[in-house]
Design a protein around this motif. Sequence first.
Motif, mmCIF file in Angstrom:
data_model
loop_
_atom_site.group_PDB
_atom_site.id
_atom_site.type_symbol
_atom_site.label_atom_id
_atom_site.label_comp_id
_atom_site.label_asym_id
_atom_site.label_seq_id
_atom_site.Cartn_x
_atom_site.Cartn_y
_atom_site.Cartn_z
ATOM 1 N N HIS A 112 0.844 -1.199 0.000
ATOM 2 C CA HIS A 112 0.000 0.000 0.000
ATOM 3 C C HIS A 112 0.882 1.254 0.000
ATOM 4 N N ARG A 113 1.888 1.250 0.832
ATOM 5 C CA ARG A 113 2.824 2.382 0.891
ATOM 6 C C ARG A 113 3.511 2.582 -0.456
ATOM 7 N N ALA A 114 3.962 1.493 -1.079
ATOM 8 C CA ALA A 114 4.636 1.588 -2.375
ATOM 9 C C ALA A 114 3.709 2.175 -3.439
ATOM 10 N N GLU A 115 2.426 1.805 -3.399
ATOM 11 C CA GLU A 115 1.467 2.369 -4.349
ATOM 12 C C GLU A 115 1.330 3.873 -4.153
ATOM 13 N N LEU A 116 1.257 4.306 -2.900
ATOM 14 C CA LEU A 116 1.134 5.734 -2.618
ATOM 15 C C LEU A 116 2.381 6.489 -3.056
ATOM 16 N N VAL A 117 3.541 5.927 -2.799
ATOM 17 C CA VAL A 117 4.795 6.563 -3.212
ATOM 18 C C VAL A 117 4.843 6.676 -4.730
ATOM 19 N N GLU A 118 4.491 5.585 -5.409
ATOM 20 C CA GLU A 118 4.515 5.589 -6.871
ATOM 21 C C GLU A 118 3.537 6.617 -7.441
ATOM 22 N N ALA A 119 2.381 6.769 -6.820
ATOM 23 C CA ALA A 119 1.367 7.706 -7.308
ATOM 24 C C ALA A 119 1.762 9.161 -7.075
ATOM 25 N N GLY A 120 2.688 9.418 -6.168
ATOM 26 C CA GLY A 120 3.179 10.778 -5.951
ATOM 27 C C GLY A 120 2.514 11.497 -4.791
ATOM 28 N N PRO A 121 3.009 12.695 -4.494
ATOM 29 C CA PRO A 121 2.548 13.423 -3.311
ATOM 30 C C PRO A 121 1.080 13.846 -3.355
ATOM 31 N N ASP A 122 0.481 13.879 -4.531
ATOM 32 C CA ASP A 122 -0.925 14.252 -4.636
ATOM 33 C C ASP A 122 -1.868 13.052 -4.568
#
Length: 176
Positions: A112-122
């Motif tokens: 889940h964290r990796a998905e958020l990081v990949e998607a970027g700060p927005d």
Amino acid sequence: MPTDQPERTASVEELKALAHPLRWRILRLCLDRAWTNQELAERLGIAPATALRHVRALVEQGFLAAEPVRTGAKGALERPYRTTRRTWRLGLIDVEGVGLVQQVDLAMLAAHRAELVEAGPDAYREVARGVLRLNAESQAELKARLEELLGDFTGRDDPDGEPLSYLWSLGARPAR
């Protein structure tokens, strides 16, 4: 998210297959469309052999299914995979007491964290964190109400909807 009890408890082999964050990323990617081993490797920034090892482990436990072979962009034959959604109603209970469920939980968190990081700060839409003190009955009520609410929305597939990821986690805090 399921709105009732799990269909069955995960086997030790299934827990082992789900105990790696890359496998959760693969399952999430293969939910929306079929991906080949090569496509997964490129998207995840890993070697094709590594992707293949993870794909095989998920296929072996029935979490991914191979689709018919197709001709790729460069004319080569390739096999795409899609998730079977078998994880959705799978009860995670550490039957052998070896910590596999904790490994699966941590793998889900890392994915889940990796998905958020990949998607970027927005990428963040909502984040909530808090602490509770609940007895077993109140915990069961909280879980049932959240599952019902999430179940209401999980069944939707708005054509113009934004793809979103959520993670619901309730864990014990260290003793005082």
